[in-house]
Enzyme design. Structure first.
Site, PDB file in Angstrom:
ATOM      1  N   CYS A 175      30.300  27.965  38.529  1.00  0.00           N
ATOM      2  CA  CYS A 175      29.173  28.260  37.599  1.00  0.00           C
ATOM      3  C   CYS A 175      29.594  29.295  36.496  1.00  0.00           C
ATOM      4  O   CYS A 175      29.290  30.555  37.132  1.00  0.00           O
ATOM      5  CB  CYS A 175      27.844  28.329  38.175  1.00  0.00           C
TER       6      CYS A 175
ATOM      7  N   CYS B 259      26.764  31.808  35.657  1.00  0.00           N
ATOM      8  CA  CYS B 259      26.781  32.615  36.923  1.00  0.00           C
ATOM      9  C   CYS B 259      27.732  33.449  37.011  1.00  0.00           C
ATOM     10  O   CYS B 259      27.282  34.844  37.464  1.00  0.00           O
ATOM     11  CB  CYS B 259      26.339  31.921  38.134  1.00  0.00           C
ATOM     12  N   ASP B 260      28.975  33.323  36.842  1.00  0.00           N
ATOM     13  CA  ASP B 260      29.832  34.393  37.315  1.00  0.00           C
ATOM     14  C   ASP B 260      31.141  34.757  36.356  1.00  0.00           C
ATOM     15  O   ASP B 260      31.748  35.679  36.578  1.00  0.00           O
ATOM     16  CB  ASP B 260      30.583  33.711  38.339  1.00  0.00           C
TER      17      ASP B 260
END
Length: 331
Positions: free
Chosen positions: A139, A142-143
């Site tokens: 992701c 997300c990261d």
């Protein structure tokens, strides 16, 4: 229907990730005494995420497993029963619906909320699993922020991979796109944008043979398909973007799905084509796939289910009419 040794509940929620536990909180507060079947991966994708910085309410971030513990505790506080196990088959032919738990126990439900999520496809490397959350991610949204001014790689050649590569350039010093073919499968407009980014470099006809590093990702062992040459690439992170697989196989034949297995719902709702069955989270959403959006659809599913249970006959007729019109419009 064999009802021997069966257990009957008003509502059963299949899945214990962001969507399922949110649905549990809302249905429990509505005094529906929900039963949540945890499945193979309690907590969903967040349970395998290290630090979560983009979920509202946590200024300094929070560990994914810790966030899911909060979800579970809140659901339990209002009377949700959380049970380990796997729904191995379903029968939606009549109500109450029949669910088989771990191939042996029969559960009956007046309404069902599906929140089984989707699983990212991985490369299947041993070190990939070991370093998941320690440099390996599926992701980018997300990261990406964890790799400020570092060099990273992303595997894939479709729209998701190229969108993620472009997104990563906002944070990373260099983004290597590793693709096993000579050309991308992504849309032309995305390709044009990616080719225009100075930070993005493409490594064609190449496979990831191994992920290097003990405690965190330090590099990759790559292999050129044509020359059979192997070589190392020094990167701090690897993003795997070769697609997602919705965890919906047991619902095939019962629920309307798209050609990749995502459950179709009525626009603006979580109603499926089977009256009394609702779908939420990544099992239904192939676009956003974020914890925040899963929470939203989990809330929607709970409210939809509660209202349907309150007035079954009225909702049953209107739902059938709406679904028929939707099906007609898609033909």
């Amino acid at each position: 229907m064999n009802l021997v040794n069966s257990e009957h509940r008003q509502i059963i929620i299949i899945g214990a990730g962001s969507a399922g536990l949110t649905a549990a909180i809302y249905t429990a507060r509505a005094n529906l005494k929900p039963l949540v079947i945890r499945g193979l991966e309690p907590g969903g994708q967040l349970a395998t995420t290290t630090e979560v910085e983009n979920y509202p309410g946590f200024v300094n971030g929070i560990l994914g497993p810790e966030l899911m513990q909060h979800f579970e505790a809140q659901a339990a506080r209002f009377g949700t029963e959380l049970r380990y196990g796997m729904i191995t088959s379903v029968d939606f032919s009549q109500r109450p619906f029949r669910l088989i738990l771990d191939d042996e126990k029969t559960l009956l439900a007046d309404a069902v909320i599906i929140a089984t999520g989707a699983s990212p496809k991985y490369l299947g490397l041993e070190n990939e699993k070991r370093l998941l959350g320690h440099g390996v991610s599926s992701c980018a949204t997300c990261d990406a922020a964890f790799f400020q001014e570092q060099e990273v790689a992303i595997v894939g050649g479709g729209d998701t991979a190229i969108e993620d590569a472009i997104f990563l350039t906002r944070f990373c010093a260099k983004v290597y796109v590793i693709h096993r073919r000579k050309k991308l499968r992504a849309s032309k407009i995305l390709q044009a944008r990616a080719f225009a980014k100075e930070k993005i470099s493409f490594i064609w006809n190449t496979l990831v043979e191994d992920i290097l590093g003990e405690e965190e990702v330090e590099g990759l062992l790559l292999k050129n398909i044509e020359t059979k040459e192997t070589f190392n690439l020094s990167v701090a992170g690897l993003f795997v973007a070769i697609g997602y697989q919705p965890n919906t196989k047991i619902f095939q034949g019962w629920l309307d799905m798209d050609n990749t297995g995502y459950i179709r719902t009525l626009p603006g709702s979580t109603y499926t084509n089977v009256t009394g069955v609702f779908a939420s989270g990544d099992a239904q959403d192939h676009v956003y796939r974020q914890a925040a959006t899963a929470v939203g659809t989990g809330c929607m599913a709970a409210i939809d289910a509660e209202r349907w249970l309150e007035s079954q006959n009225q909702v049953s007729v209107s739902h059938a009419d709406k679904w028929g019109k939707l099906a007609d419009s898609q033909e």
